[in-house]
Design an enzyme around this catalytic site. Structure first.
Site, PDB file in Angstrom:
ATOM      1  N   CYS A  89      -2.682  17.131-110.849  1.00 50.56           N
ATOM      2  CA  CYS A  89      -4.005  16.698-110.392  1.00 50.56           C
ATOM      3  C   CYS A  89      -4.196  17.189-108.966  1.00 50.56           C
ATOM      4  O   CYS A  89      -3.270  17.093-108.155  1.00 50.56           O
ATOM      5  CB  CYS A  89      -4.069  15.170-110.435  1.00 50.56           C
ATOM      6  N   GLU A 132     -10.088  14.361-116.911  1.00 50.61           N
ATOM      7  CA  GLU A 132     -11.278  14.276-116.050  1.00 50.61           C
ATOM      8  C   GLU A 132     -12.132  13.055-116.396  1.00 50.61           C
ATOM      9  O   GLU A 132     -12.697  12.413-115.501  1.00 50.61           O
ATOM     10  CB  GLU A 132     -12.106  15.564-116.141  1.00 50.61           C
ATOM     11  N   HIS A 135     -10.707  10.071-114.744  1.00 52.38           N
ATOM     12  CA  HIS A 135     -11.043   9.988-113.311  1.00 52.38           C
ATOM     13  C   HIS A 135     -12.312   9.163-113.084  1.00 52.38           C
ATOM     14  O   HIS A 135     -12.428   8.430-112.101  1.00 52.38           O
ATOM     15  CB  HIS A 135     -11.306  11.387-112.736  1.00 52.38           C
TER      16      HIS A 135
HETATM   17 ZN   LIG Z   1      -7.141  14.900-111.536  1.00 49.07          ZN
END
Ligand SMILES: [Zn+2]
Length: 180
Positions: A89, A132, A135
């Site tokens: 990440c 993603e 996130h």
């Molecule tokens: Zn990430």
């Protein structure tokens, strides 16, 4: 458009559930361009808006020479079949850890003009779509590691040069006051 500062683990914006996009305007298109440029510069396979400090449900990806974005993404199907692989990440630079993910997923959302978009991903793309979308819910991939790997990850994060300790505002004397 411009390259933005990428936020590191420890920044509260990464732990905040993002707001859905409600207006598909010029501001959103600028955000998508900033995300894309910052991702390509890093470089990374994907970048979510909170990683540049914007708490909106938007991410970009660059997988298998395909650059794209998704607004208000939802993982609509995920395979029971899993894939092994290391995951990293941009908010934890230099670190990667093995994490099982669904082998195939379908993500639905919108492009920056508000048109519905569906993306089918396998292998790296499937991993990217899951990472993603997490996130945007304030979830970082290290949360999902098995306990042993997570222990090693936490140690590596503590020792990482980008992980600067927060400034302590309370004096020890003030803390004693609280304990008593
Ligand atoms: Zn990430």
């Amino acid at each position: 458009m411009s390259i933005k500062q990428i936020r590191y683990l420890g920044d509260p914006v990464l732990r905040t559930a993002c707001e859905p996009v409600t207006t598909f305007d010029k501001e959103l298109r600028t955000l998508v361009k900033d995300l894309t440029e910052t991702m390509l510069d890093a470089p990374g396979a994907g970048l979510a808006a909170p990683q540049i400090g914007v708490s909106l449900r938007v991410f970009t990806y660059d997988v298998d020479d395909t650059v794209g974005h998704l607004v208000n993404p939802v993982i609509v199907t995920r395979s029971e079949e899993e894939q092994d692989g290391d995951e990293g990440c941009l908010s934890l630079p230099g670190l990667s850890f093995p994490l099982k993910r669904s082998a195939n997923v379908v993500a639905a959302g919108f492009n920056m003009y508000g048109d519905p978009v569906t993306i089918e991903g396998s292998e790296t793309m499937a991993r990217c779509l899951q990472h993603e979308t997490d996130h945007l819910d304030g979830v970082i991939f290290v949360d999902l590691l098995d306990p042993e790997t997570k222990k090693a990850a936490m140690k590596a994060i503590r020792e990482a040069e980008w992980n600067t300790p927060p400034v302590v505002k309370a004096s020890p004397h003030a803390m004693y006051g609280v304990i008593r």
